[in-house]
Design an enzyme around this catalytic site. Structure first.
Site, PDB file in Angstrom:
ATOM      1  N   GLN A  87      -4.514  -1.188   9.484  1.00  0.00           N
ATOM      2  CA  GLN A  87      -4.373  -2.553   8.967  1.00  0.00           C
ATOM      3  C   GLN A  87      -4.939  -3.555   9.975  1.00  0.00           C
ATOM      4  OE1 GLN A  87      -3.176  -3.356   5.803  1.00  0.00           O
ATOM      5  NE2 GLN A  87      -3.954  -5.373   6.357  1.00  0.00           N
ATOM      6  N   ASP A 114     -11.339   3.033   3.618  1.00  0.00           N
ATOM      7  CA  ASP A 114     -11.667   1.607   3.513  1.00  0.00           C
ATOM      8  C   ASP A 114     -13.179   1.404   3.380  1.00  0.00           C
ATOM      9  OD1 ASP A 114      -9.670  -0.265   3.334  1.00  0.00           O
ATOM     10  OD2 ASP A 114      -9.214  -0.268   5.490  1.00  0.00           O
ATOM     11  N   LYS A 147       0.845  -1.208   0.000  1.00  0.00           N
ATOM     12  CA  LYS A 147       0.000   0.000   0.000  1.00  0.00           C
ATOM     13  C   LYS A 147       0.879   1.256   0.000  1.00  0.00           C
ATOM     14  CE  LYS A 147      -3.842  -2.381   2.185  1.00  0.00           C
ATOM     15  NZ  LYS A 147      -4.496  -2.799   3.411  1.00  0.00           N
TER      16      LYS A 147
END
Ligand code: NAP
Length: 302
Positions: free
Chosen positions: A98, A121, A54
């Site tokens: 994460q 997200d 990422k």
């Protein structure tokens, strides 16, 4: 029939190039770039490799990337304070925590603490609600479902009035993609059925699908005789079924298999995604897109 392969690796590259260009032009005209913070707690090897990818991608498209690594024993309150700091930081447009988090931390509490306008997200209940309402309410569609929709649309598959069958009803894939495909609009407007472990006669539902989206996590669940000839088959499943030695690196790597019997299915479907190389690469591209859009919303140019 041999199906046309839908290569997420290629579409991912196309999208990243589009993002790169847009970031460069916003930087030139407005003097700002999107800011993304990735918060990694602990040293889970899989999480480290996801975060590394990422970060690398965010740098490549020209974002300001802040990598914030925290020890596994960080307290829940310290993590919440960190999120509050980034919520208030004007240079940050996207906050990514994460998962999974260590057991002593309540994941839900942490995700819900992220400002919904920085929740790239798309897991915050506010964004889940916005997705349900649809249309201009939607800010950050969750990344994997958004990647699936992008693959379908960029392949030229007609979604208008199409029979879409989704196998699986998880909050991260099944439910959101079903909801996205039923919205009235250009890239959706489909008739959607969602099937799961309590469904009677899974095969008969799958066989009706013009677009079959499979996210069950069961290797080879969907058999070729469940596929309508010419259908578009999107295999979201990523299942580790063994290990092999990589020809490239000489190191041990996982053998991955999807939820669809690919070899046989590609002789019946019109379009199909491989595993790996299909849906997988799209998730990060859509994370970058959401982060860019977050800045655009803020600047009033979305
Ligand atoms: P999940 O939370 O385990 O949900 C699986 C869903 O499939 C559940 O709704 C379950 O039904 C249903 N299901 C399981 N076995 C079934 C069966 N035999 N018949 C019918 N339905 C069945 O999984 P997930 O998080 O959605 O992930 C699904 C797969 O996608 C996994 O392989 C995962 O690794 C992969 N994935 C890939 C990406 C990516 O490529 N970027 C991202 C996310 C997930 P019940 O609700 O009745 O239990």
């Amino acid at each position: 029939m041999t199906a046309k392969l839908i290569m997420g690796t290629q579409v991912n590259e196309e999208i990243l190039k589009e993002i790169e260009q847009e970031v460069a032009s916003i930087k030139k005209e407005r003097g700002v770039v999107p800011g993304l913070v990735t918060i990694l707690v602990g040293e889970n090897p899989a999480s480290i490799s996801y975060v590394t990818l990422k970060v690398k991608t965010a740098n490549r498209v020209g974002f300001k990337e802040v990598q914030d690594n925290q020890p596994a024993d960080i307290s829940e309150s310290a993590l919440l304070a960190l999120i509050d700091k980034y919520n208030k930081d004007d240079s940050i447009n996207g906050i990514l925590v994460q998962l999974p988090l260590p057991k002593h931390i309540d994941e839900k509490k942490v995700l819900n603490a992220i400002d919904p306008d920085k929740d790239v997200d798309g897991f915050h209940p506010v964004n889940v609600g916005r997705l349900m309402i649809g249309g201009s309410e939607v800010k950050f569609p969750p990344c994997t479902p958004a990647g699936i929709q992008e693959l379908i649309v960029r392949s030229g598959v007609n979604t208008q009035g199409a029979e879409v069958v989704v196998v699986g009803r998880s909050n991260i894939v099944g439910k959101p993609i079903a909801n996205m495909m039923l919205q009235k609009g250009r890239n959706a407007n489909s008739t959607v059925t969602v099937v799961h472990t309590a469904t009677k006669d899974l095969a008969s539902h799958c066989l009706r699908a013009d677009i079959l989206i499979v996210a069950a996590g069961v290797p080879g669940l969907v058999k070729p005789e469940w596929i309508k000839p010419g259908a578009c088959v999107i295999d979201v499943g990523v299942n580790r079924v063994g290990e092999k030695i990589s020809e490239k690196t000489g190191k041990k790597v996982a053998i991955l298999r999807g939820d669809v019997d690919f070899e046989a299915a590609k002789e019946i479907a019109g379009f199909i995604t491989p595993v790996p190389g299909g849906v997988g690469p799209m998730t990060i591209a859509m994370l970058m897109k959401n982060t860019l859009n977050s800045l655009k919303f803020k600047l009033g140019i979305a």
